[in-house]
Design a protein around this motif. Structure first.
Motif, PDB file in Angstrom:
ATOM      1  N   LEU A  80      86.366  71.577  80.850  1.00 37.45           N
ATOM      2  CA  LEU A  80      87.241  71.304  79.714  1.00 37.45           C
ATOM      3  C   LEU A  80      87.032  69.886  79.202  1.00 37.45           C
ATOM      4  CD1 LEU A  80      90.495  72.654  81.428  1.00 37.45           C
ATOM      5  CD2 LEU A  80      88.979  73.954  79.929  1.00 37.45           C
ATOM      6  N   ASN A  81      87.364  69.674  77.913  1.00 35.62           N
ATOM      7  CA  ASN A  81      87.455  68.304  77.429  1.00 35.62           C
ATOM      8  C   ASN A  81      88.851  67.777  77.720  1.00 35.62           C
ATOM      9  OD1 ASN A  81      89.249  69.096  75.305  1.00 35.62           O
ATOM     10  ND2 ASN A  81      87.515  69.571  73.972  1.00 35.62           N
ATOM     11  N   GLU A  82      89.118  66.526  77.350  1.00 38.35           N
ATOM     12  CA  GLU A  82      90.384  65.893  77.723  1.00 38.35           C
ATOM     13  C   GLU A  82      91.584  66.578  77.070  1.00 38.35           C
ATOM     14  OE1 GLU A  82      92.189  61.356  78.216  1.00 38.35           O
ATOM     15  OE2 GLU A  82      90.169  61.703  77.467  1.00 38.35           O
ATOM     16  N   PHE A  83      91.446  66.958  75.812  1.00 40.74           N
ATOM     17  CA  PHE A  83      92.539  67.647  75.111  1.00 40.74           C
ATOM     18  C   PHE A  83      92.834  68.984  75.775  1.00 40.74           C
ATOM     19  CE2 PHE A  83      93.945  70.700  71.870  1.00 40.74           C
ATOM     20  CZ  PHE A  83      95.086  70.069  71.406  1.00 40.74           C
ATOM     21  N   GLN A  84      91.796  69.749  76.085  1.00 35.28           N
ATOM     22  CA  GLN A  84      91.995  71.057  76.718  1.00 35.28           C
ATOM     23  C   GLN A  84      92.625  70.906  78.098  1.00 35.28           C
ATOM     24  OE1 GLN A  84      87.864  72.200  76.517  1.00 35.28           O
ATOM     25  NE2 GLN A  84      88.187  73.558  74.754  1.00 35.28           N
ATOM     26  N   ALA A  85      92.207  69.888  78.843  1.00 36.98           N
ATOM     27  CA  ALA A  85      92.757  69.687  80.185  1.00 36.98           C
ATOM     28  C   ALA A  85      94.250  69.414  80.142  1.00 36.98           C
ATOM     29  CB  ALA A  85      92.023  68.535  80.877  1.00 36.98           C
ATOM     30  N   LEU A  86      94.713  68.713  79.101  1.00 29.87           N
ATOM     31  CA  LEU A  86      96.128  68.376  79.002  1.00 29.87           C
ATOM     32  C   LEU A  86      96.978  69.542  78.509  1.00 29.87           C
ATOM     33  CD1 LEU A  86      95.843  64.694  77.809  1.00 29.87           C
ATOM     34  CD2 LEU A  86      96.825  65.505  79.948  1.00 29.87           C
ATOM     35  N   LEU A  87      96.356  70.692  78.243  1.00 31.10           N
ATOM     36  CA  LEU A  87      97.139  71.914  78.025  1.00 31.10           C
ATOM     37  C   LEU A  87      97.884  72.320  79.299  1.00 31.10           C
ATOM     38  CD1 LEU A  87      94.699  74.060  75.845  1.00 31.10           C
ATOM     39  CD2 LEU A  87      96.896  73.114  75.128  1.00 31.10           C
ATOM     40  N   ALA A 124     110.750  69.263  76.707  1.00 33.54           N
ATOM     41  CA  ALA A 124     109.581  69.650  75.913  1.00 33.54           C
ATOM     42  C   ALA A 124     108.709  68.452  75.573  1.00 33.54           C
ATOM     43  CB  ALA A 124     110.021  70.336  74.621  1.00 33.54           C
ATOM     44  N   GLY A 125     109.271  67.248  75.629  1.00 32.37           N
ATOM     45  CA  GLY A 125     108.458  66.059  75.410  1.00 32.37           C
ATOM     46  C   GLY A 125     107.274  65.992  76.356  1.00 32.37           C
ATOM     47  N   GLY A 126     107.459  66.538  77.548  1.00 31.30           N
ATOM     48  CA  GLY A 126     106.368  66.577  78.517  1.00 31.30           C
ATOM     49  C   GLY A 126     105.259  67.519  78.113  1.00 31.30           C
ATOM     50  N   ALA A 127     105.546  68.429  77.183  1.00 31.94           N
ATOM     51  CA  ALA A 127     104.516  69.339  76.663  1.00 31.94           C
ATOM     52  C   ALA A 127     103.816  68.741  75.456  1.00 31.94           C
ATOM     53  CB  ALA A 127     105.149  70.686  76.286  1.00 31.94           C
ATOM     54  N   ILE A 128     104.598  68.174  74.541  1.00 29.62           N
ATOM     55  CA  ILE A 128     104.064  67.752  73.246  1.00 29.62           C
ATOM     56  C   ILE A 128     103.359  66.400  73.309  1.00 29.62           C
ATOM     57  CG2 ILE A 128     104.635  67.304  70.837  1.00 29.62           C
ATOM     58  CD1 ILE A 128     105.133  70.187  71.713  1.00 29.62           C
ATOM     59  N   LEU A 129     104.012  65.395  73.871  1.00 30.62           N
ATOM     60  CA  LEU A 129     103.482  64.032  73.796  1.00 30.62           C
ATOM     61  C   LEU A 129     102.181  63.822  74.593  1.00 30.62           C
ATOM     62  CD1 LEU A 129     106.828  62.017  73.796  1.00 30.62           C
ATOM     63  CD2 LEU A 129     105.317  62.530  71.874  1.00 30.62           C
ATOM     64  N   PRO A 130     102.050  64.362  75.815  1.00 28.87           N
ATOM     65  CA  PRO A 130     100.749  64.226  76.491  1.00 28.87           C
ATOM     66  C   PRO A 130      99.620  64.909  75.728  1.00 28.87           C
ATOM     67  CG  PRO A 130     102.457  64.792  78.070  1.00 28.87           C
ATOM     68  CD  PRO A 130     103.057  64.959  76.707  1.00 28.87           C
ATOM     69  N   LEU A 131      99.940  66.029  75.089  1.00 30.24           N
ATOM     70  CA  LEU A 131      98.930  66.706  74.283  1.00 30.24           C
ATOM     71  C   LEU A 131      98.535  65.822  73.102  1.00 30.24           C
ATOM     72  CD1 LEU A 131      97.605  69.469  74.703  1.00 30.24           C
ATOM     73  CD2 LEU A 131      99.163  70.401  72.991  1.00 30.24           C
ATOM     74  N   GLY A 132      99.532  65.129  72.520  1.00 25.07           N
ATOM     75  CA  GLY A 132      99.246  64.174  71.448  1.00 25.07           C
ATOM     76  C   GLY A 132      98.364  63.049  71.940  1.00 25.07           C
ATOM     77  N   TYR A 133      98.651  62.566  73.149  1.00 26.06           N
ATOM     78  CA  TYR A 133      97.798  61.527  73.742  1.00 26.06           C
ATOM     79  C   TYR A 133      96.372  62.042  73.917  1.00 26.06           C
ATOM     80  CZ  TYR A 133      95.451  58.842  77.333  1.00 26.06           C
ATOM     81  OH  TYR A 133      94.508  58.137  78.024  1.00 26.06           O
ATOM     82  N   GLY A 134      96.251  63.284  74.428  1.00 25.87           N
ATOM     83  CA  GLY A 134      94.925  63.864  74.646  1.00 25.87           C
ATOM     84  C   GLY A 134      94.142  63.993  73.345  1.00 25.87           C
ATOM     85  N   TYR A 135      94.836  64.378  72.279  1.00 22.43           N
ATOM     86  CA  TYR A 135      94.189  64.511  70.976  1.00 22.43           C
ATOM     87  C   TYR A 135      93.694  63.154  70.483  1.00 22.43           C
ATOM     88  CZ  TYR A 135      93.592  65.282  65.960  1.00 22.43           C
ATOM     89  OH  TYR A 135      93.096  65.328  64.687  1.00 22.43           O
ATOM     90  N   LEU A 136      94.549  62.132  70.604  1.00 22.34           N
ATOM     91  CA  LEU A 136      94.168  60.787  70.160  1.00 22.34           C
ATOM     92  C   LEU A 136      92.994  60.252  70.977  1.00 22.34           C
ATOM     93  CD1 LEU A 136      97.728  59.219  69.730  1.00 22.34           C
ATOM     94  CD2 LEU A 136      96.137  59.830  67.889  1.00 22.34           C
ATOM     95  N   ALA A 137      93.034  60.484  72.282  1.00 20.65           N
ATOM     96  CA  ALA A 137      91.959  59.993  73.144  1.00 20.65           C
ATOM     97  C   ALA A 137      90.646  60.698  72.837  1.00 20.65           C
ATOM     98  CB  ALA A 137      92.342  60.196  74.610  1.00 20.65           C
ATOM     99  N   GLU A 138      90.729  62.008  72.596  1.00 17.67           N
ATOM    100  CA  GLU A 138      89.518  62.796  72.352  1.00 17.67           C
ATOM    101  C   GLU A 138      88.902  62.465  71.004  1.00 17.67           C
ATOM    102  OE1 GLU A 138      86.593  65.263  73.623  1.00 17.67           O
ATOM    103  OE2 GLU A 138      88.395  64.775  74.777  1.00 17.67           O
ATOM    104  N   THR A 139      89.732  62.340  69.969  1.00 19.38           N
ATOM    105  CA  THR A 139      89.204  62.110  68.617  1.00 19.38           C
ATOM    106  C   THR A 139      88.748  60.670  68.405  1.00 19.38           C
ATOM    107  OG1 THR A 139      91.468  61.747  67.815  1.00 19.38           O
ATOM    108  CG2 THR A 139      90.543  63.960  67.554  1.00 19.38           C
ATOM    109  N   SER A 140      89.418  59.728  69.062  1.00 20.03           N
ATOM    110  CA  SER A 140      89.046  58.322  68.900  1.00 20.03           C
ATOM    111  C   SER A 140      87.969  57.891  69.874  1.00 20.03           C
ATOM    112  CB  SER A 140      90.270  57.414  69.080  1.00 20.03           C
ATOM    113  OG  SER A 140      90.710  57.438  70.429  1.00 20.03           O
ATOM    114  N   GLY A 141      87.835  58.649  70.960  1.00 18.84           N
ATOM    115  CA  GLY A 141      86.879  58.268  71.985  1.00 18.84           C
ATOM    116  C   GLY A 141      87.320  57.067  72.792  1.00 18.84           C
TER     117      GLY A 141
END
Length: 442
Positions: free
Chosen positions: A47-54, A393-410
């Motif tokens: 998995l990539n980082e975003f997928q792993a944080l699912l 639910a913050g534990g579901a949404i915000l880490p996924l947001g972090y994963g998206y930012l980390a993956e897209t920004s590198g």
């Protein structure tokens, strides 16, 4: 007929506190296993980082989806039988990990995590009102701090246990080692690694079933019946929405659980990217600082530190440590060397050290928000509790947001800026939000 516990009866609180302490240890063990599970599944399922944080999304979104349904079930069954039902649902989730591990199919892992989260939802909905109601309101944060201490102690233990049982010789499964293998050889290696999960989750299933038997026979009194009935009517949900301190408290918990999960569950991924050899146990670092925070809460609240001041200080330190994560060195290990390196504990880069320090800032947020949010709700306490649980639910949404930012920004380090608005809202709630008694400006 079951004994009903009076909220003002102090002599009858010891046994419920002990039983709830056992449950909170289970909460911690299951919850903080995710921190070690994320980098593990990233390897197994490629998995990539975003997928792993699912992983965190599937686990924590259960709290939002299932909070009100589980509160209705709680009203039907009562608190004790509701806890029993929660443990049985969790046992089903643990069992689902066995075919998931054998097949290495990521969607099945996510279903298993959602099922575990669903079982925890009813347990959380049942146990937190207990802690608020079985003693003086002004010391509720202290009682929740005790439970948090137990919860995070499990969070220290579980990564170490997981590493010992599952992650031995993990270097042979690194991206570099797998890259030189043929497709067939790589799949065989990954299947072998995935199969290591079977035994730990068989053990977890057995423990959950034994605990369910224990709860069935335990002398656990009910809270007053009228507390549970209120959540069964939509009218009471509407009535609860009229309390700003509750609604804003839900948002504060949404922010808090998000930053708590980011601190506990991304530290392993972040450490792995920086080349930290012991990345699989880094969640223990965050949990250790949380334990220190909870100990301070038990010792200081309410005698030396009010619940409100504890929340204010937590938000301020959260902001400072978040800036430390973003701007501290990823090469120097001087801070951790000074803090604990002299004790023989493996050191980490300064930026990772600040991620761990977030555990200290986060420790007293949950204990402080609950009594402040439920203050004055009276018979709407059960409804308010279910709504607060939905904030998880913050534990579901915000880490996924972090994963998206980390993956897209590198850049995983800069992606931690997502913490700042969360701590700013907690700061607002600590100073003003919890004091609002009406949505009217009058």
């Amino acid at each position: 007929m079951e004994k009903v516990l009076s909220p003002t009866s102090r002599s009858s609180t010891l046994v419920p506190m002990l039983i709830i302490g056992i449950l909170f240890f289970i909460f911690g063990f299951v919850t903080w296993l995710n921190g070690a599970l994320i980098p593990f599944l990233q390897i197994v399922c490629e998995l990539n980082e975003f997928q792993a944080l699912l992983v965190t999304f599937a686990f924590y979104i259960a709290y939002t989806v299932m909070a009100l349904p589980m509160s209705f079930l709680l009203n039907i069954l009562g608190y004790k039988k509701g806890m029993l039902a929660g443990l049985l649902i969790m046992a089903v989730g643990a069992l689902l990990f066995i075919p998931a591990a054998q097949s290495a199919w990521y969607p099945l892992f996510l279903l298993a995590l959602f099922t575990l989260g669903s079982g925890l939802t009813i347990l959380q909905t049942a146990t937190n009102p207990y802690l608020v109601c079985i003693g003086p309101h002004e010391s509720a944060a202290m009682r929740i701090s005790i439970m948090g201490l137990v919860n995070k102690a499990a969070g220290i233990i579980v990564p170490v246990v997981f590493a010992a049982m599952v992650l031995s010789d993990i270097d042979q499964f690194s991206a570099e080692a797998l890259a030189v293998l043929s497709d067939v050889e790589r799949q065989i290696q990954l299947a072998e690694l995935s199969a290591r999960l079977v035994v730990p989750y068989v053990y977890m299933t057995i423990v959950l079933l034994l605990l369910a038997v224990f709860i069935w026979f335990a002398p656990l009194p009910e809270l007053p019946q009228e507390e549970g009935k209120e959540a069964s009517s939509k009218g009471y949900v509407k009535a609860a929405l009229a309390y700003p301190q509750l609604v804003l408290g839900v948002v504060a918990l949404f922010c808090y659980v998000g930053v708590e999960v980011i601190a506990g569950d991304t530290i392993g991924l972040y450490g792995s990217q920086l080349g930290v050899a012991h990345f699989a146990i880094l969640t223990s670092y965050t949990m250790s600082f949380m334990v220190i925070g909870y100990i301070l809460g038990v010792l200081l609240i309410p005698r030396y530190l009010s619940q409100t001041l504890a929340l204010q200080l937590s938000a301020i330190f959260g902001l400072l440590f978040s800036l430390g994560v973003m701007f501290a060195s990823t090469e120097s290990q001087q801070l951790s060397l000074i803090a604990f390196g002299w004790m023989g504990i493996p050191t980490v880069p300064d930026s990772v050290f600040f991620v761990a320090l977030l555990g200290l800032a986060n420790a007293l947020v949950w204990p402080a928000v609950w009594p402040l949010a439920l203050a004055g709700l009276g018979k709407l306490t059960a409804t308010g509790s279910a709504m607060l649980i939905m904030g998880i639910a913050g534990g579901a949404i915000l880490p996924l947001g972090y994963g998206y930012l980390a993956e897209t920004s590198g850049n995983s380090q800069s992606a931690y800026w997502i913490l700042l608005p969360c701590y700013l809202f907690i700061l607002f709630y600590a100073f003003k939000g919890h004091k609002l008694s009406s949505w009217s400006s009058k």
